[in-house]
Design an enzyme around this catalytic site. Structure first.
Site, PDB file in Angstrom:
ATOM      1  N   ARG A  87       0.873  -1.179   0.000  1.00  0.00           N
ATOM      2  CA  ARG A  87       0.000   0.000   0.000  1.00  0.00           C
ATOM      3  C   ARG A  87       0.907   1.225   0.000  1.00  0.00           C
ATOM      4  NH1 ARG A  87      -2.871   3.055   4.350  1.00  0.00           N
ATOM      5  NH2 ARG A  87      -4.807   3.906   3.502  1.00  0.00           N
ATOM      6  N   ASN A 164      -7.114   8.217   2.407  1.00  0.00           N
ATOM      7  CA  ASN A 164      -6.739   7.670   3.708  1.00  0.00           C
ATOM      8  C   ASN A 164      -7.538   8.315   4.843  1.00  0.00           C
ATOM      9  OD1 ASN A 164      -4.687   6.067   5.379  1.00  0.00           O
ATOM     10  ND2 ASN A 164      -4.441   8.118   6.236  1.00  0.00           N
ATOM     11  N   GLU A 165      -8.095   7.483   5.727  1.00  0.00           N
ATOM     12  CA  GLU A 165      -8.744   7.937   6.968  1.00  0.00           C
ATOM     13  C   GLU A 165      -9.503   9.248   6.737  1.00  0.00           C
ATOM     14  OE1 GLU A 165      -5.712   7.977  10.014  1.00  0.00           O
ATOM     15  OE2 GLU A 165      -5.253   5.852   9.747  1.00  0.00           O
ATOM     16  N   HIS A 231      -8.691   0.531   9.939  1.00  0.00           N
ATOM     17  CA  HIS A 231      -7.342   0.654  10.502  1.00  0.00           C
ATOM     18  C   HIS A 231      -7.426   0.318  11.985  1.00  0.00           C
ATOM     19  CE1 HIS A 231      -6.032   3.610   7.083  1.00  0.00           C
ATOM     20  NE2 HIS A 231      -6.438   2.427   6.646  1.00  0.00           N
ATOM     21  N   TYR A 233      -5.775   0.240  15.498  1.00  0.00           N
ATOM     22  CA  TYR A 233      -4.777   0.669  16.474  1.00  0.00           C
ATOM     23  C   TYR A 233      -5.374   0.492  17.870  1.00  0.00           C
ATOM     24  CZ  TYR A 233      -2.117   2.379  12.463  1.00  0.00           C
ATOM     25  OH  TYR A 233      -1.416   2.457  11.292  1.00  0.00           O
ATOM     26  N   GLU A 260      -4.437  -0.879   7.803  1.00  0.00           N
ATOM     27  CA  GLU A 260      -3.298  -0.473   8.631  1.00  0.00           C
ATOM     28  C   GLU A 260      -3.464  -1.103  10.004  1.00  0.00           C
ATOM     29  OE1 GLU A 260      -2.543   3.644   9.236  1.00  0.00           O
ATOM     30  OE2 GLU A 260      -2.737   4.202   7.111  1.00  0.00           O
ATOM     31  N   TRP A 289       1.352  -1.148   9.095  1.00  0.00           N
ATOM     32  CA  TRP A 289       1.983   0.182   9.018  1.00  0.00           C
ATOM     33  C   TRP A 289       3.257   0.151   9.867  1.00  0.00           C
ATOM     34  CZ3 TRP A 289       0.535   4.521   6.255  1.00  0.00           C
ATOM     35  CH2 TRP A 289       1.332   5.650   6.480  1.00  0.00           C
TER      36      TRP A 289
END
Length: 386
Positions: A87, A164-165, A231, A233, A260, A289
Protein backbone atom coordinates in the site's frame (compact mmCIF):
# COMPACT_ATOMS: atom_id res chain seq x y z
CA UNK A 1 -1.88 6.50 9.66
CA UNK A 2 -1.03 10.17 9.99
CA UNK A 3 2.02 11.71 8.44
CA UNK A 4 5.21 11.12 10.46
CA UNK A 5 6.47 13.95 12.63
CA UNK A 6 3.01 15.47 12.96
CA UNK A 7 1.13 16.00 16.19
CA UNK A 8 -0.89 12.89 16.93
CA UNK A 9 -4.57 13.25 17.78
CA UNK A 10 -5.33 10.24 19.87
CA UNK A 11 -8.56 8.47 20.61
CA UNK A 12 -7.46 7.62 24.12
CA UNK A 13 -10.43 7.10 26.35
CA UNK A 14 -12.86 6.68 23.47
CA UNK A 15 -14.83 3.52 24.02
CA UNK A 16 -15.61 1.13 21.23
CA UNK A 17 -19.16 1.75 22.31
CA UNK A 18 -21.30 1.45 19.23
CA UNK A 19 -23.43 -1.64 19.48
CA UNK A 20 -23.02 -4.00 16.54
CA UNK A 21 -26.03 -3.10 14.42
CA UNK A 22 -27.68 -4.93 11.59
CA UNK A 23 -26.42 -4.16 8.11
CA UNK A 24 -28.89 -3.54 5.31
CA UNK A 25 -29.95 -6.90 3.91
CA UNK A 26 -28.04 -7.95 0.84
CA UNK A 27 -31.27 -8.52 -1.00
CA UNK A 28 -33.07 -5.35 -1.90
CA UNK A 29 -30.34 -2.73 -2.46
CA UNK A 30 -28.83 -4.97 -5.13
CA UNK A 31 -32.07 -5.90 -6.88
CA UNK A 32 -32.36 -4.78 -10.47
CA UNK A 33 -28.77 -3.53 -10.74
CA UNK A 34 -26.68 -5.03 -13.54
CA UNK A 35 -23.16 -6.05 -12.63
CA UNK A 36 -20.24 -4.96 -14.78
CA UNK A 37 -18.19 -7.60 -16.55
CA UNK A 38 -15.27 -8.85 -14.45
CA UNK A 39 -12.22 -6.65 -14.86
CA UNK A 40 -9.00 -7.25 -12.98
CA UNK A 41 -9.07 -7.42 -9.19
CA UNK A 42 -12.72 -7.42 -8.11
CA UNK A 43 -15.23 -8.40 -5.47
CA UNK A 44 -17.14 -11.67 -5.81
CA UNK A 45 -19.52 -12.98 -3.14
CA UNK A 46 -17.93 -10.76 -0.53
CA UNK A 47 -14.39 -11.85 -1.38
CA UNK A 48 -11.52 -10.05 -3.09
CA UNK A 49 -10.62 -12.09 -6.17
CA UNK A 50 -8.55 -11.77 -9.31
CA UNK A 51 -9.99 -11.63 -12.81
CA UNK A 52 -9.83 -15.44 -13.03
CA UNK A 53 -11.94 -15.78 -9.89
CA UNK A 54 -9.13 -16.95 -7.62
CA UNK A 55 -9.19 -15.50 -4.11
CA UNK A 56 -6.60 -12.81 -3.51
CA UNK A 57 -5.75 -12.33 0.16
CA UNK A 58 -3.59 -9.26 0.71
CA UNK A 59 -0.53 -9.77 2.85
CA UNK A 60 1.64 -6.71 2.89
CA UNK A 61 2.74 -3.41 4.35
CA UNK A 62 2.47 0.32 3.81
CA UNK A 63 5.23 2.38 2.23
CA UNK A 64 5.38 6.18 2.67
CA UNK A 65 6.40 7.13 -0.87
CA UNK A 66 4.96 10.65 -0.74
CA UNK A 67 7.33 11.66 2.04
CA UNK A 68 10.28 9.56 0.89
CA UNK A 69 10.14 9.57 -2.92
CA UNK A 70 13.87 8.86 -3.10
CA UNK A 71 13.43 5.45 -1.45
CA UNK A 72 12.79 3.82 -4.81
CA UNK A 73 14.06 0.40 -3.73
CA UNK A 74 11.53 -0.07 -0.95
CA UNK A 75 8.92 -1.90 -3.02
CA UNK A 76 11.50 -4.45 -4.12
CA UNK A 77 12.72 -4.85 -0.54
CA UNK A 78 9.19 -5.38 0.76
CA UNK A 79 8.48 -7.93 -1.96
CA UNK A 80 11.67 -9.78 -1.11
CA UNK A 81 10.37 -10.28 2.44
CA UNK A 82 7.40 -12.19 1.01
CA UNK A 83 4.67 -9.55 0.76
CA UNK A 84 2.17 -9.89 -2.07
CA UNK A 85 0.82 -6.33 -1.70
CA UNK A 86 2.26 -2.88 -1.01
CA UNK A 87 0.00 0.00 0.00
CA UNK A 88 1.71 3.13 -1.30
CA UNK A 89 1.19 6.62 0.14
CA UNK A 90 0.56 9.27 -2.53
CA UNK A 91 -0.31 12.95 -2.26
CA UNK A 92 -2.91 14.88 -4.23
CA UNK A 93 -0.92 18.07 -3.69
CA UNK A 94 -3.49 19.52 -1.31
CA UNK A 95 -1.25 19.02 1.71
CA UNK A 96 2.07 17.58 0.54
CA UNK A 97 3.98 17.55 -2.72
CA UNK A 98 1.76 16.16 -5.45
CA UNK A 99 2.56 12.69 -6.73
CA UNK A 100 2.67 13.13 -10.49
CA UNK A 101 1.18 10.83 -13.10
CA UNK A 102 4.67 9.79 -14.17
CA UNK A 103 5.48 8.85 -10.57
CA UNK A 104 2.27 6.84 -10.37
CA UNK A 105 3.19 5.04 -13.57
CA UNK A 106 6.67 4.29 -12.25
CA UNK A 107 5.27 2.97 -8.96
CA UNK A 108 2.91 0.64 -10.78
CA UNK A 109 5.83 -0.54 -12.88
CA UNK A 110 7.86 -1.27 -9.74
CA UNK A 111 4.97 -3.25 -8.25
CA UNK A 112 4.61 -5.30 -11.42
CA UNK A 113 8.35 -5.90 -11.74
CA UNK A 114 8.40 -7.21 -8.17
CA UNK A 115 5.16 -9.23 -8.50
CA UNK A 116 3.15 -7.40 -5.86
CA UNK A 117 -0.27 -5.79 -6.09
CA UNK A 118 -0.26 -2.00 -5.67
CA UNK A 119 -2.83 -0.42 -3.36
CA UNK A 120 -2.44 3.28 -4.09
CA UNK A 121 -3.87 5.78 -1.60
CA UNK A 122 -4.23 9.56 -1.34
CA UNK A 123 -3.11 10.61 2.14
CA UNK A 124 -4.21 14.25 2.09
CA UNK A 125 -7.71 13.35 3.32
CA UNK A 126 -6.43 12.08 6.68
CA UNK A 127 -8.62 13.29 9.54
CA UNK A 128 -10.81 15.66 7.52
CA UNK A 129 -13.15 17.63 9.78
CA UNK A 130 -10.73 17.42 12.71
CA UNK A 131 -7.41 18.24 11.08
CA UNK A 132 -7.78 21.61 9.36
CA UNK A 133 -5.07 20.77 6.81
CA UNK A 134 -6.92 17.71 5.47
CA UNK A 135 -8.85 17.76 2.21
CA UNK A 136 -12.06 16.10 1.05
CA UNK A 137 -12.78 12.80 -0.66
CA UNK A 138 -14.16 14.82 -3.56
CA UNK A 139 -10.76 16.46 -4.02
CA UNK A 140 -9.11 13.06 -3.79
CA UNK A 141 -11.40 11.80 -6.56
CA UNK A 142 -10.33 14.77 -8.69
CA UNK A 143 -6.72 13.74 -8.17
CA UNK A 144 -7.40 10.17 -9.33
CA UNK A 145 -9.08 11.48 -12.45
CA UNK A 146 -6.06 13.72 -13.14
CA UNK A 147 -3.70 10.70 -13.12
CA UNK A 148 -6.13 8.27 -14.75
CA UNK A 149 -3.97 7.72 -17.83
CA UNK A 150 -1.25 6.21 -15.62
CA UNK A 151 -3.76 3.68 -14.27
CA UNK A 152 -5.70 2.79 -17.39
CA UNK A 153 -5.40 -0.91 -18.18
CA UNK A 154 -3.79 -1.73 -14.82
CA UNK A 155 -6.90 -3.22 -13.19
CA UNK A 156 -5.17 -6.58 -12.69
CA UNK A 157 -2.41 -4.95 -10.66
CA UNK A 158 -3.81 -1.86 -8.92
CA UNK A 159 -6.43 -1.15 -6.25
CA UNK A 160 -7.42 2.52 -5.90
CA UNK A 161 -7.74 3.43 -2.20
CA UNK A 162 -9.64 6.70 -2.67
CA UNK A 163 -8.53 8.54 0.48
CA UNK A 164 -6.74 7.67 3.71
CA UNK A 165 -8.74 7.94 6.97
CA UNK A 166 -11.08 10.48 5.35
CA UNK A 167 -12.74 11.77 8.52
CA UNK A 168 -11.47 12.32 12.03
CA UNK A 169 -13.72 12.11 15.08
CA UNK A 170 -15.83 15.12 14.06
CA UNK A 171 -18.60 15.02 11.43
CA UNK A 172 -17.99 11.34 10.79
CA UNK A 173 -21.69 10.99 9.95
CA UNK A 174 -20.84 12.64 6.62
CA UNK A 175 -18.68 9.65 5.68
CA UNK A 176 -21.45 7.68 3.97
CA UNK A 177 -22.56 10.26 1.43
CA UNK A 178 -19.04 11.55 0.83
CA UNK A 179 -17.84 8.02 0.12
CA UNK A 180 -20.77 7.23 -2.19
CA UNK A 181 -20.20 10.46 -4.10
CA UNK A 182 -16.47 9.77 -4.55
CA UNK A 183 -17.17 6.26 -5.80
CA UNK A 184 -19.76 7.58 -8.23
CA UNK A 185 -17.40 10.27 -9.50
CA UNK A 186 -14.68 7.71 -10.29
CA UNK A 187 -17.09 5.29 -11.96
CA UNK A 188 -18.55 8.12 -14.05
CA UNK A 189 -14.99 8.96 -15.11
CA UNK A 190 -14.49 5.40 -16.36
CA UNK A 191 -12.51 3.80 -13.54
CA UNK A 192 -13.02 0.02 -13.65
CA UNK A 193 -10.55 -0.71 -10.85
CA UNK A 194 -11.37 -2.23 -7.51
CA UNK A 195 -11.87 0.72 -5.18
CA UNK A 196 -10.94 0.69 -1.50
CA UNK A 197 -12.56 3.01 1.03
CA UNK A 198 -11.20 3.76 4.50
CA UNK A 199 -13.31 4.11 7.63
CA UNK A 200 -13.82 7.42 9.46
CA UNK A 201 -12.62 8.10 13.03
CA UNK A 202 -9.01 8.19 11.79
CA UNK A 203 -9.71 4.87 10.08
CA UNK A 204 -10.75 3.02 13.24
CA UNK A 205 -14.54 3.34 12.94
CA UNK A 206 -15.13 3.32 16.68
CA UNK A 207 -18.51 4.94 15.93
CA UNK A 208 -19.55 2.03 13.70
CA UNK A 209 -20.31 4.42 10.84
CA UNK A 210 -18.64 2.37 8.13
CA UNK A 211 -19.81 -0.90 9.64
CA UNK A 212 -23.45 0.20 9.71
CA UNK A 213 -23.49 1.80 6.27
CA UNK A 214 -21.18 -0.48 4.29
CA UNK A 215 -24.01 -2.35 2.56
CA UNK A 216 -25.56 0.82 1.17
CA UNK A 217 -22.14 2.13 0.09
CA UNK A 218 -21.41 -1.15 -1.67
CA UNK A 219 -24.83 -1.05 -3.38
CA UNK A 220 -24.13 2.48 -4.61
CA UNK A 221 -21.16 1.26 -6.68
CA UNK A 222 -22.53 0.30 -10.12
CA UNK A 223 -19.62 -2.13 -10.51
CA UNK A 224 -20.14 -3.72 -7.05
CA UNK A 225 -16.37 -3.52 -6.70
CA UNK A 226 -15.66 -1.64 -3.47
CA UNK A 227 -13.55 -3.03 -0.62
CA UNK A 228 -13.80 -1.66 2.94
CA UNK A 229 -10.67 -0.92 4.93
CA UNK A 230 -10.49 -0.54 8.72
CA UNK A 231 -7.34 0.65 10.50
CA UNK A 232 -6.72 -1.14 13.77
CA UNK A 233 -4.78 0.67 16.47
CA UNK A 234 -5.69 1.34 20.10
CA UNK A 235 -9.45 0.94 19.61
CA UNK A 236 -8.80 -2.74 18.85
CA UNK A 237 -6.93 -3.73 21.97
CA UNK A 238 -8.84 -6.97 22.62
CA UNK A 239 -9.38 -10.07 20.52
CA UNK A 240 -13.14 -9.76 20.98
CA UNK A 241 -13.24 -6.30 19.40
CA UNK A 242 -11.12 -7.47 16.49
CA UNK A 243 -13.18 -10.59 15.85
CA UNK A 244 -16.56 -8.88 16.27
CA UNK A 245 -15.73 -6.14 13.80
CA UNK A 246 -14.27 -8.33 11.07
CA UNK A 247 -16.83 -11.10 11.48
CA UNK A 248 -19.62 -8.56 11.02
CA UNK A 249 -18.42 -7.80 7.48
CA UNK A 250 -17.71 -11.40 6.56
CA UNK A 251 -21.04 -12.54 7.99
CA UNK A 252 -22.86 -9.97 5.85
CA UNK A 253 -21.02 -10.86 2.67
CA UNK A 254 -19.08 -7.61 2.48
CA UNK A 255 -15.37 -7.39 1.54
CA UNK A 256 -13.07 -6.05 4.24
CA UNK A 257 -9.34 -5.72 4.84
CA UNK A 258 -7.24 -4.36 7.69
CA UNK A 259 -5.57 -1.57 5.77
CA UNK A 260 -3.30 -0.47 8.63
CA UNK A 261 -2.33 -1.78 12.05
CA UNK A 262 0.65 -1.85 14.39
CA UNK A 263 1.87 -3.71 17.44
CA UNK A 264 1.46 -0.67 19.72
CA UNK A 265 0.32 2.92 19.43
CA UNK A 266 -0.14 6.20 21.25
CA UNK A 267 -3.90 5.65 21.63
CA UNK A 268 -3.61 2.16 23.13
CA UNK A 269 -2.11 -1.24 22.56
CA UNK A 270 -3.62 -2.97 19.53
CA UNK A 271 -3.85 -6.75 19.70
CA UNK A 272 -1.73 -7.53 16.65
CA UNK A 273 -1.81 -11.26 17.39
CA UNK A 274 -5.61 -11.27 17.22
CA UNK A 275 -5.62 -9.06 14.13
CA UNK A 276 -3.31 -11.37 12.21
CA UNK A 277 -4.89 -14.59 13.46
CA UNK A 278 -8.43 -13.42 12.74
CA UNK A 279 -7.51 -12.20 9.28
CA UNK A 280 -5.89 -15.54 8.55
CA UNK A 281 -8.82 -17.58 9.84
CA UNK A 282 -11.33 -15.51 7.83
CA UNK A 283 -9.17 -15.36 4.72
CA UNK A 284 -9.08 -11.57 4.59
CA UNK A 285 -6.21 -9.23 3.90
CA UNK A 286 -3.99 -7.21 6.20
CA UNK A 287 -1.46 -4.43 5.52
CA UNK A 288 0.79 -3.37 8.38
CA UNK A 289 1.98 0.18 9.02
CA UNK A 290 4.72 0.76 7.92
CA UNK A 291 8.00 -0.11 6.23
CA UNK A 292 10.13 2.77 7.54
CA UNK A 293 10.33 6.53 8.11
CA UNK A 294 7.89 7.09 10.98
CA UNK A 295 8.53 10.03 13.28
CA UNK A 296 6.81 12.22 15.83
CA UNK A 297 7.11 9.65 18.59
CA UNK A 298 5.81 6.65 16.66
CA UNK A 299 9.14 5.45 15.33
CA UNK A 300 8.31 2.08 16.91
CA UNK A 301 5.99 1.49 13.93
CA UNK A 302 8.99 1.14 11.60
CA UNK A 303 9.46 -2.42 10.38
CA UNK A 304 13.06 -1.82 9.37
CA UNK A 305 15.59 0.68 10.65
CA UNK A 306 16.45 3.49 8.25
CA UNK A 307 14.95 1.73 5.21
CA UNK A 308 17.55 -1.02 5.60
CA UNK A 309 15.93 -4.30 4.58
CA UNK A 310 18.59 -6.19 6.53
CA UNK A 311 17.76 -4.43 9.81
CA UNK A 312 14.37 -5.65 10.98
CA UNK A 313 12.85 -4.10 14.08
CA UNK A 314 10.87 -6.18 16.58
CA UNK A 315 7.65 -5.11 14.84
CA UNK A 316 9.10 -5.98 11.45
CA UNK A 317 10.20 -9.39 12.63
CA UNK A 318 6.76 -10.00 14.10
CA UNK A 319 4.77 -9.15 11.00
CA UNK A 320 7.07 -10.84 8.53
CA UNK A 321 8.28 -13.87 10.44
CA UNK A 322 5.87 -14.40 13.34
CA UNK A 323 2.77 -16.56 13.71
CA UNK A 324 0.24 -15.83 10.94
CA UNK A 325 2.84 -13.49 9.48
CA UNK A 326 3.54 -12.51 5.91
CA UNK A 327 6.28 -15.07 5.21
CA UNK A 328 4.05 -17.94 6.31
CA UNK A 329 0.73 -16.84 4.77
CA UNK A 330 1.37 -14.65 1.72
CA UNK A 331 0.61 -16.05 -1.74
CA UNK A 332 1.70 -14.32 -4.93
CA UNK A 333 -1.14 -13.13 -7.15
CA UNK A 334 -1.93 -15.58 -9.94
CA UNK A 335 -1.57 -12.80 -12.50
CA UNK A 336 2.15 -13.10 -11.73
CA UNK A 337 2.11 -16.88 -11.88
CA UNK A 338 1.40 -17.38 -8.19
CA UNK A 339 -1.27 -19.37 -6.41
CA UNK A 340 0.88 -21.99 -4.72
CA UNK A 341 3.02 -21.76 -1.61
CA UNK A 342 3.67 -18.48 0.18
CA UNK A 343 5.70 -16.09 -1.92
CA UNK A 344 6.84 -18.81 -4.33
CA UNK A 345 5.44 -17.47 -7.58
CA UNK A 346 4.35 -21.02 -8.38
CA UNK A 347 1.15 -22.99 -8.22
CA UNK A 348 -1.07 -25.54 -9.90
CA UNK A 349 -3.97 -24.76 -12.24
CA UNK A 350 -7.31 -26.60 -11.88
CA UNK A 351 -6.33 -28.95 -14.73
CA UNK A 352 -3.29 -30.13 -12.77
CA UNK A 353 -0.59 -28.37 -14.81
CA UNK A 354 1.70 -25.85 -13.13
CA UNK A 355 1.16 -22.15 -13.61
CA UNK A 356 3.72 -20.33 -15.74
CA UNK A 357 5.95 -18.19 -13.54
CA UNK A 358 6.53 -15.65 -16.32
CA UNK A 359 2.84 -15.21 -17.11
CA UNK A 360 1.92 -14.00 -20.58
CA UNK A 361 5.53 -13.87 -21.74
CA UNK A 362 5.40 -17.68 -21.81
CA UNK A 363 2.43 -17.72 -24.21
CA UNK A 364 3.45 -16.29 -27.61
CA UNK A 365 0.45 -17.73 -29.49
CA UNK A 366 -2.16 -16.71 -26.91
CA UNK A 367 -3.71 -20.14 -26.38
CA UNK A 368 -3.23 -20.05 -22.61
CA UNK A 369 -0.36 -22.57 -22.60
CA UNK A 370 3.33 -21.92 -22.11
CA UNK A 371 6.54 -23.91 -21.84
CA UNK A 372 8.86 -23.61 -18.85
CA UNK A 373 11.34 -25.90 -17.16
CA UNK A 374 10.96 -28.44 -19.98
CA UNK A 375 7.22 -28.90 -19.46
CA UNK A 376 3.88 -27.33 -20.33
CA UNK A 377 2.47 -24.68 -18.01
CA UNK A 378 -0.82 -22.74 -17.76
CA UNK A 379 -0.89 -18.95 -18.11
CA UNK A 380 -2.86 -17.57 -15.11
CA UNK A 381 -6.24 -16.26 -16.19
CA UNK A 382 -5.79 -17.47 -19.76
CA UNK A 383 -7.97 -19.78 -21.88
CA UNK A 384 -6.46 -22.91 -20.32
CA UNK A 385 -6.93 -21.72 -16.73
CA UNK A 386 -10.27 -23.22 -15.78
Amino acid sequence: MRKPRSTLITTAGVAFAAVMGLMLPLTGPFAGRAEAAPTGIRVSDGRVVEANGNDFVMRGVNHAHAWYPDRTGSIADIAAKGANTVRVVLSSGDRWTRTTASEVSALVGQCKANKVICVLEVHDTTGYGEDGAATTLDRAADYWISVQDALRGQEDYVVVNIGNEPFGNNNHGEWTNATKNAIGKLRDAGFAHALMVDAPNWGQDWSGTMRDNAASVFASDPDRNTVFSVHMYGVYDTATEVRDYLNHFVGNGLPVVVGEFGDRHSDGNPDEDAIMATAQSLGIGYLGWSWSGNGGGVEYLDMVNGFDANSLTAWGDRIFNGRDGIAATSKTATVYGGGGGPGTGTGTAPNGYPYCVDGGSSDPDGDGWGWENSRSCVVPGGPADG
